[in-house]
Design an enzyme around this catalytic site. Structure first.
Site, PDB file in Angstrom:
ATOM      1  CG  HIS A 278      -8.493  -6.756  -7.213  1.00 44.18           C
ATOM      2  ND1 HIS A 278      -8.853  -5.537  -6.711  1.00 44.18           N
ATOM      3  CD2 HIS A 278      -8.932  -6.755  -8.516  1.00 44.18           C
ATOM      4  CE1 HIS A 278      -9.483  -4.835  -7.645  1.00 44.18           C
ATOM      5  NE2 HIS A 278      -9.556  -5.550  -8.752  1.00 44.18           N
ATOM      6  CG  HIS A 317      -4.841   1.075  -2.615  1.00 44.53           C
ATOM      7  ND1 HIS A 317      -4.717   1.682  -3.841  1.00 44.53           N
ATOM      8  CD2 HIS A 317      -6.007   0.362  -2.653  1.00 44.53           C
ATOM      9  CE1 HIS A 317      -5.757   1.369  -4.576  1.00 44.53           C
ATOM     10  NE2 HIS A 317      -6.553   0.561  -3.889  1.00 44.53           N
ATOM     11  CG  ASP A 373     -10.699  -5.142   0.497  1.00 47.36           C
ATOM     12  OD1 ASP A 373     -11.903  -5.155   0.222  1.00 47.36           O
ATOM     13  OD2 ASP A 373      -9.806  -5.152  -0.361  1.00 47.36           O
TER      14      ASP A 373
HETATM   15  N1  CMC Z   1       1.517  -5.657   4.914  1.00 49.86           N
HETATM   16  C1  CMC Z   1       2.849  -5.574   5.108  1.00 49.86           C
HETATM   17  N2  CMC Z   1       3.694  -4.967   4.266  1.00 49.86           N
HETATM   18  C2  CMC Z   1       3.167  -4.426   3.175  1.00 49.86           C
HETATM   19  C3  CMC Z   1       1.783  -4.469   2.906  1.00 49.86           C
HETATM   20  C4  CMC Z   1       0.947  -5.113   3.832  1.00 49.86           C
HETATM   21  N3  CMC Z   1      -0.354  -5.192   3.638  1.00 49.86           N
HETATM   22  N4  CMC Z   1       1.532  -3.866   1.735  1.00 49.86           N
HETATM   23  C5  CMC Z   1       2.709  -3.444   1.276  1.00 49.86           C
HETATM   24  N5  CMC Z   1       3.708  -3.771   2.153  1.00 49.86           N
HETATM   25  C6  CMC Z   1       5.125  -3.443   2.040  1.00 49.86           C
HETATM   26  C7  CMC Z   1       5.804  -4.316   0.998  1.00 49.86           C
HETATM   27  O1  CMC Z   1       6.336  -5.476   1.596  1.00 49.86           O
HETATM   28  C8  CMC Z   1       6.876  -3.391   0.484  1.00 49.86           C
HETATM   29  O2  CMC Z   1       7.900  -3.348   1.450  1.00 49.86           O
HETATM   30  P1  CMC Z   1       9.439  -3.244   0.990  1.00 49.86           P
HETATM   31  O3  CMC Z   1       9.542  -1.914   0.317  1.00 49.86           O
HETATM   32  O4  CMC Z   1      10.202  -3.374   2.251  1.00 49.86           O
HETATM   33  O5  CMC Z   1       9.657  -4.379   0.037  1.00 49.86           O
HETATM   34  C9  CMC Z   1       6.201  -2.023   0.489  1.00 49.86           C
HETATM   35  O6  CMC Z   1       5.201  -2.100   1.535  1.00 49.86           O
HETATM   36  C10 CMC Z   1       5.544  -1.661  -0.836  1.00 49.86           C
HETATM   37  O7  CMC Z   1       4.587  -2.677  -1.159  1.00 49.86           O
HETATM   38  P2  CMC Z   1       4.329  -3.281  -2.577  1.00 49.86           P
HETATM   39  O8  CMC Z   1       3.946  -4.714  -2.417  1.00 49.86           O
HETATM   40  O9  CMC Z   1       5.468  -2.937  -3.488  1.00 49.86           O
HETATM   41  O10 CMC Z   1       3.071  -2.418  -3.007  1.00 49.86           O
HETATM   42  P3  CMC Z   1       2.101  -2.717  -4.198  1.00 49.86           P
HETATM   43  O11 CMC Z   1       1.620  -1.395  -4.670  1.00 49.86           O
HETATM   44  O12 CMC Z   1       2.733  -3.617  -5.196  1.00 49.86           O
HETATM   45  O13 CMC Z   1       0.934  -3.553  -3.498  1.00 49.86           O
HETATM   46  C11 CMC Z   1      -1.062  -4.131  -2.433  1.00 49.86           C
HETATM   47  C12 CMC Z   1      -0.300  -3.033  -3.158  1.00 49.86           C
HETATM   48  C13 CMC Z   1      -2.496  -3.638  -2.148  1.00 49.86           C
HETATM   49  C14 CMC Z   1      -1.147  -5.382  -3.323  1.00 49.86           C
HETATM   50  C15 CMC Z   1      -0.345  -4.457  -1.119  1.00 49.86           C
HETATM   51  O14 CMC Z   1      -0.297  -3.297  -0.299  1.00 49.86           O
HETATM   52  C16 CMC Z   1      -0.970  -5.620  -0.390  1.00 49.86           C
HETATM   53  O15 CMC Z   1      -0.636  -6.767  -0.662  1.00 49.86           O
HETATM   54  N6  CMC Z   1      -1.890  -5.351   0.597  1.00 49.86           N
HETATM   55  C17 CMC Z   1      -2.595  -6.407   1.269  1.00 49.86           C
HETATM   56  C18 CMC Z   1      -3.722  -6.917   0.378  1.00 49.86           C
HETATM   57  C19 CMC Z   1      -4.861  -5.947   0.322  1.00 49.86           C
HETATM   58  O16 CMC Z   1      -5.299  -5.416   1.320  1.00 49.86           O
HETATM   59  N7  CMC Z   1      -5.385  -5.730  -0.893  1.00 49.86           N
HETATM   60  C20 CMC Z   1      -6.551  -4.891  -1.113  1.00 49.86           C
HETATM   61  C21 CMC Z   1      -6.249  -3.707  -1.932  1.00 49.86           C
HETATM   62  S1  CMC Z   1      -7.561  -2.484  -1.836  1.00 49.86           S
HETATM   63  C22 CMC Z   1      -8.902  -3.208  -2.661  1.00 49.86           C
HETATM   64  C23 CMC Z   1      -8.724  -3.250  -4.087  1.00 49.86           C
HETATM   65  O17 CMC Z   1      -8.911  -2.218  -4.748  1.00 49.86           O
HETATM   66  O18 CMC Z   1      -8.419  -4.338  -4.607  1.00 49.86           O
END
Ligand code: CMC
Length: 438
Positions: A278, A317, A373
């Site tokens: 986050h 996201h 971010d």
């Molecule tokens: N790098 C590589 N792969 C990714 C990333 C990433 N940053 N984000 C998602 N994926 C992949 C993930 O591995 C999954 O792949 P597969 O379908 O093959 O398993 C797919 O994309 C879907 O991802 P998810 O983890 O199911 O998506 P989510 O909605 O649960 O997670 C997230 C959202 C923001 C936690 C995630 O994208 C992430 O960890 N990003 C990096 C951390 C980050 O930048 N966070 C800040 C968010 S914006 C500020 C805020 O509002 O907090």
């Protein structure tokens, strides 16, 4: 719903017809605002003793937890609006304090309203002297976000009347206090880690300029912020002010639903924001960019990301499946800041990473775009802040969003204490075994 999907092929209605194949019974559930009520499923029972059907949604990926009129996001189109105003217009024309007013009251202020609001916030920037003492009690290397979390929670002990949450006037006083004191507490945390004397607020300065002063003032009699840096910080504050039901806002609402005082609820929000998925992501982005180090090392890093060994921090996201509109604005603001501070060499690595990712099938197919971010950390670093301060820089403006959402929740007749259900997967009804027999 199209007519052919109707059970009788008739005109569409705003309802969902569900047949429980365990019993053959059919139910018609109303659809309101594109939503069915989870509680409507409870009437579906396998037999008379059955508890009734529940919905399972461990990360709230498809569950609306509230009705809210604060912030609108269309994640597919990359749209973000506060109270209906596009983020792009607010970032261009407004100030953070005006946006905070908009979030709290629902309308843009008139000039007299803005003047009064600004005066109120400015008059509440000081904290009780005892706060300095417990800030001083933290270790020199304490994480400033942990310090902020602790000190905001502690504010509830300075304002015990804050638990009178049924009094609208009282609620607004706490809202003003929180928005006003957050930069002071954040700056205290920063100065403490530096071993520098704490700087009191300067009420002649504007909100972002005063914060810069509390961070950086040394021996000069009067701190004069560079207007370009002050404006860039104001824009960053506007962009971070609210983001509907994200992890920390949900924490504020969930904890606040117990009717605890808003300081305790906001402390819960800070705890949620601290996490690397986050608000801690901007810190993680900078660490990642530093670790990659050179443009030549990007392909090897990206290979690791695609193989699941790494995560491209600042990308992806839960809601945006398009370019995060905040990231676009921040990318623009980097230019203005670097014009003052000199270019951050990590910008080149970030830009190259973004370019590669936006053309790579792995990221394209998963709709992974830069989020807020990805670039914000570069600006914070240019402002002279260490990475540990980055989530703190997120928490300061998000306070207006948290408190607006809390104000909305407190008067929402449909809200009760947040208390999810579970699917129990453990053992049942076992007889206690004496320790000697285990
Ligand atoms: N790098 C590589 N792969 C990714 C990333 C990433 N940053 N984000 C998602 N994926 C992949 C993930 O591995 C999954 O792949 P597969 O379908 O093959 O398993 C797919 O994309 C879907 O991802 P998810 O983890 O199911 O998506 P989510 O909605 O649960 O997670 C997230 C959202 C923001 C936690 C995630 O994208 C992430 O960890 N990003 C990096 C951390 C980050 O930048 N966070 C800040 C968010 S914006 C500020 C805020 O509002 O907090």
């Amino acid at each position: 719903m199209s007519p052919e999907n109707q059970p009788d092929g008739g005109a569409p209605t705003d309802s969902l017809t569900v047949t429980d194949n365990r019993t053959g019974q059919t139910f018609e559930l109303p659809i309101t605002d594109g939503t069915v009520r989870a509680m409507d499923f409870r009437q579906m029972k396998a037999d008379a003793d059955d508890f009734g059907l529940m919905t399972y949604d461990p990360a709230f990926t498809n569950t609306a937890s509230c009705r809210s009129a604060v912030t609108f996001i269309d994640g597919d189109a990359g749209v973000l609006e506060y109270r209906g105003y596009p983020i792009e217009q607010l970032a261009e024309k407004s100030t953070y304090l005006e946006v905070a007013y908009l979030l709290v009251y629902g309308e843009l202020p008139t000039q007299p309203e803005l003047d009064e609001w600004t005066h109120h916030v400015t008059m509440h920037t000081f904290v009780h002297e005892n706060v300095k003492e417990f800030v001083g009690g933290f270790r020199h290397d304490a994480h400033p976000m942990g310090m902020l979390l602790g000190s905001v929670g502690a504010l509830s002990t300075f304002y015990p009347d804050a638990n009178e949450i049924s009094d609208p006037e009282n609620r607004l006083i706490q809202a003003v206090r929180l928005i006003a004191k957050m930069p002071t507490l954040a700056a205290f945390a920063f100065r403490h880690t530096r071993g520098q004397p704490l700087v009191y607020p300067d009420n002649d300065l504007r909100y972002p300029g005063n914060f810069l002063g509390m961070l950086y003032k040394m021996t000069e009699l009067k701190y004069e912020p560079d207007p370009r840096l002050e404006r860039a910080l104001d824009i960053l504050f506007i962009l971070h002010a609210d983001h509907e039901q994200n992890c920390s806002t949900n924490a504020v609402r969930a904890v606040g639903s117990s009717q605890v005082d808003p300081y305790s609820a906001v402390a819960a929000g800070i705890g949620a924001l601290y996490g690397p998925l986050h608000g801690g992501a901007n810190e993680a982005v900078l660490r990642m960019l530093r670790r990659v180090g050179t443009k030549e090392d990007i392909p090897a890093f990206m290979k690791g990301v695609k193989e699941g060994d790494e995560r491209l921090m600042g990308f992806g996201h839960r809601v945006y499946k398009n370019y995060d509109p905040r990231a676009k604005i921040i990318k623009g603001a980097t230019e203005d800041v670097f014009a003052v501070t000199g270019k951050n060499p990590l910008l080149e690595i970030a830009t190259e990473m973004e370019k590669i990712a936006l053309e790579d099938e792995y990221f394209v197919s998963r709709k992974l775009y830069p989020n807020v971010d990805f670039y914000s950390g570069l600006i914070y670093e240019a402002l002279g802040l260490p990475v540990e301060m980055f989530p703190v820089m997120f928490a300061i403006p998000r306070t207006s969003g948290w408190i607006s959402q809390w104000l909305e929740m407190v008067v929402d007749k449909e809200q009760k204490i947040a208390r999810p259900r579970q699917i129990y997967t453990g053992a049942r009804s076992r007889d206690y075994t004496e320790i000697a027999s285990r």
